[in-house]
Structures are given as C-alpha cells and as structure tokens.
Design a protein around this motif. Structure first.
Motif, PDB file in Angstrom:
ATOM      1  N   GLU A  16       0.786  -1.238   0.000  1.00 27.16           N
ATOM      2  CA  GLU A  16       0.000   0.000   0.000  1.00 27.16           C
ATOM      3  C   GLU A  16       0.816   1.286   0.000  1.00 27.16           C
ATOM      4  O   GLU A  16       0.256   2.370   0.136  1.00 27.16           O
ATOM      5  CB  GLU A  16      -1.017   0.018   1.142  1.00 27.16           C
ATOM      6  CG  GLU A  16      -2.004  -1.128   1.075  1.00 27.16           C
ATOM      7  CD  GLU A  16      -3.109  -1.061   2.127  1.00 27.16           C
ATOM      8  OE1 GLU A  16      -3.358   0.031   2.677  1.00 27.16           O
ATOM      9  OE2 GLU A  16      -3.707  -2.111   2.396  1.00 27.16           O
ATOM     10  N   ALA A  19      -0.291   3.576  -2.948  1.00 26.03           N
ATOM     11  CA  ALA A  19      -1.641   4.106  -2.747  1.00 26.03           C
ATOM     12  C   ALA A  19      -1.671   5.140  -1.621  1.00 26.03           C
ATOM     13  O   ALA A  19      -2.431   6.105  -1.685  1.00 26.03           O
ATOM     14  CB  ALA A  19      -2.607   2.967  -2.442  1.00 26.03           C
ATOM     15  N   THR A  20      -0.827   4.955  -0.626  1.00 27.82           N
ATOM     16  CA  THR A  20      -0.738   5.913   0.479  1.00 27.82           C
ATOM     17  C   THR A  20      -0.022   7.185   0.039  1.00 27.82           C
ATOM     18  O   THR A  20      -0.465   8.290   0.342  1.00 27.82           O
ATOM     19  CB  THR A  20       0.005   5.284   1.677  1.00 27.82           C
ATOM     20  OG1 THR A  20      -0.733   4.143   2.119  1.00 27.82           O
ATOM     21  CG2 THR A  20       0.150   6.267   2.819  1.00 27.82           C
ATOM     22  N   PRO A  23      -2.281   8.797  -3.716  1.00 27.31           N
ATOM     23  CA  PRO A  23      -3.659   8.329  -3.839  1.00 27.31           C
ATOM     24  C   PRO A  23      -4.394   8.839  -5.070  1.00 27.31           C
ATOM     25  O   PRO A  23      -5.392   8.257  -5.479  1.00 27.31           O
ATOM     26  CB  PRO A  23      -4.325   8.813  -2.553  1.00 27.31           C
ATOM     27  CG  PRO A  23      -3.501   9.993  -2.133  1.00 27.31           C
ATOM     28  CD  PRO A  23      -2.097   9.667  -2.559  1.00 27.31           C
ATOM     29  N   ARG A  27      -4.392   2.978  -6.304  1.00 24.70           N
ATOM     30  CA  ARG A  27      -5.362   2.478  -5.328  1.00 24.70           C
ATOM     31  C   ARG A  27      -5.170   0.968  -5.226  1.00 24.70           C
ATOM     32  O   ARG A  27      -4.494   0.348  -6.045  1.00 24.70           O
ATOM     33  CB  ARG A  27      -6.792   2.808  -5.740  1.00 24.70           C
ATOM     34  CG  ARG A  27      -7.222   2.138  -7.034  1.00 24.70           C
ATOM     35  CD  ARG A  27      -8.617   2.543  -7.429  1.00 24.70           C
ATOM     36  NE  ARG A  27      -8.943   2.033  -8.767  1.00 24.70           N
ATOM     37  CZ  ARG A  27      -9.848   2.554  -9.550  1.00 24.70           C
ATOM     38  NH1 ARG A  27     -10.542   3.609  -9.158  1.00 24.70           N
ATOM     39  NH2 ARG A  27     -10.088   2.042 -10.743  1.00 24.70           N
ATOM     40  N   MET A  28      -5.783   0.391  -4.226  1.00 23.94           N
ATOM     41  CA  MET A  28      -5.722  -1.055  -4.045  1.00 23.94           C
ATOM     42  C   MET A  28      -6.966  -1.663  -4.683  1.00 23.94           C
ATOM     43  O   MET A  28      -8.077  -1.153  -4.513  1.00 23.94           O
ATOM     44  CB  MET A  28      -5.648  -1.409  -2.561  1.00 23.94           C
ATOM     45  CG  MET A  28      -4.482  -0.757  -1.819  1.00 23.94           C
ATOM     46  SD  MET A  28      -2.868  -1.029  -2.562  1.00 23.94           S
ATOM     47  CE  MET A  28      -2.628  -2.765  -2.204  1.00 23.94           C
ATOM     48  N   ASN A  29      -6.783  -2.771  -5.410  1.00 21.43           N
ATOM     49  CA  ASN A  29      -7.930  -3.415  -6.047  1.00 21.43           C
ATOM     50  C   ASN A  29      -8.566  -4.434  -5.099  1.00 21.43           C
ATOM     51  O   ASN A  29      -8.126  -4.594  -3.957  1.00 21.43           O
ATOM     52  CB  ASN A  29      -7.538  -4.032  -7.403  1.00 21.43           C
ATOM     53  CG  ASN A  29      -6.579  -5.198  -7.284  1.00 21.43           C
ATOM     54  OD1 ASN A  29      -6.447  -5.846  -6.241  1.00 21.43           O
ATOM     55  ND2 ASN A  29      -5.880  -5.485  -8.366  1.00 21.43           N
ATOM     56  N   ALA A  34      -2.008  -3.372  -5.787  1.00 14.98           N
ATOM     57  CA  ALA A  34      -2.050  -1.987  -6.251  1.00 14.98           C
ATOM     58  C   ALA A  34      -2.378  -1.930  -7.734  1.00 14.98           C
ATOM     59  O   ALA A  34      -2.089  -2.854  -8.486  1.00 14.98           O
ATOM     60  CB  ALA A  34      -0.705  -1.322  -5.999  1.00 14.98           C
ATOM     61  N   CYS A  36      -2.591   1.316 -10.904  1.00 18.03           N
ATOM     62  CA  CYS A  36      -2.529   2.723 -11.280  1.00 18.03           C
ATOM     63  C   CYS A  36      -3.798   3.007 -12.073  1.00 18.03           C
ATOM     64  O   CYS A  36      -3.938   2.554 -13.204  1.00 18.03           O
ATOM     65  CB  CYS A  36      -1.286   3.018 -12.107  1.00 18.03           C
ATOM     66  SG  CYS A  36      -1.152   4.775 -12.500  1.00 18.03           S
ATOM     67  N   TYR A  37      -4.700   3.730 -11.465  1.00 20.72           N
ATOM     68  CA  TYR A  37      -5.977   4.006 -12.119  1.00 20.72           C
ATOM     69  C   TYR A  37      -5.983   5.343 -12.843  1.00 20.72           C
ATOM     70  O   TYR A  37      -6.859   5.598 -13.668  1.00 20.72           O
ATOM     71  CB  TYR A  37      -7.134   3.920 -11.120  1.00 20.72           C
ATOM     72  CG  TYR A  37      -7.182   5.046 -10.115  1.00 20.72           C
ATOM     73  CD1 TYR A  37      -7.989   6.151 -10.323  1.00 20.72           C
ATOM     74  CD2 TYR A  37      -6.407   5.006  -8.957  1.00 20.72           C
ATOM     75  CE1 TYR A  37      -8.034   7.186  -9.412  1.00 20.72           C
ATOM     76  CE2 TYR A  37      -6.448   6.032  -8.033  1.00 20.72           C
ATOM     77  CZ  TYR A  37      -7.257   7.118  -8.266  1.00 20.72           C
ATOM     78  OH  TYR A  37      -7.295   8.143  -7.366  1.00 20.72           O
TER      79      TYR A  37
END
Length: 64
Positions: A16, A19-20, A23, A27-29, A34, A36-37
C-alpha cells in the motif's frame, strides 16, 4: 506525451505504499494489489519518487 505508470500485479505484495503516497494515481484493487488508475492524478516526478522508487518489490514501471 505523458508517461503512464503500470503495476505488475503478479509481483505486487500489497504493501500500500504507492496508494498511500500517491492516492490520486494509485489504489488497491479487490485482490489487495495496487493498480494505477490515473497516471495524470500525480506528477511524473511524484509517481517516480513516491511510488516507483519506494516500491519494495519494484513492480511499478513506466510504459510507453
């Protein structure tokens, strides 16, 4: 043309950090890995220093 970050989910350990730290881009799926969205959700410099460089398994890469 902006770079796009990619997470190799086979190597991701779900720590994480990305994501931390970023953000807006990571994000975490649902599998706890992780993703990259939105590479435009953080600057290239931020993604490099706060996600790619700190990833303990090196599973985040730039793709062309």
């Amino acid at each position: 043309m902006a770079k796009t970050a990619f997470v190799d989910t086979d190597e991701c350990i779900g720590c994480e950090l990305c994501a931390t730290n970023c953000p807006g881009a990571f994000r975490m799926n649902d599998d706890g890995k992780a993703e990259c969205y939105d590479s435009s959700g953080a600057s290239e410099e931020e993604i490099q220093s706060e996600a790619i460089d700190v990833c303990p398994v090196g599973c985040i890469h730039w793709q062309d």
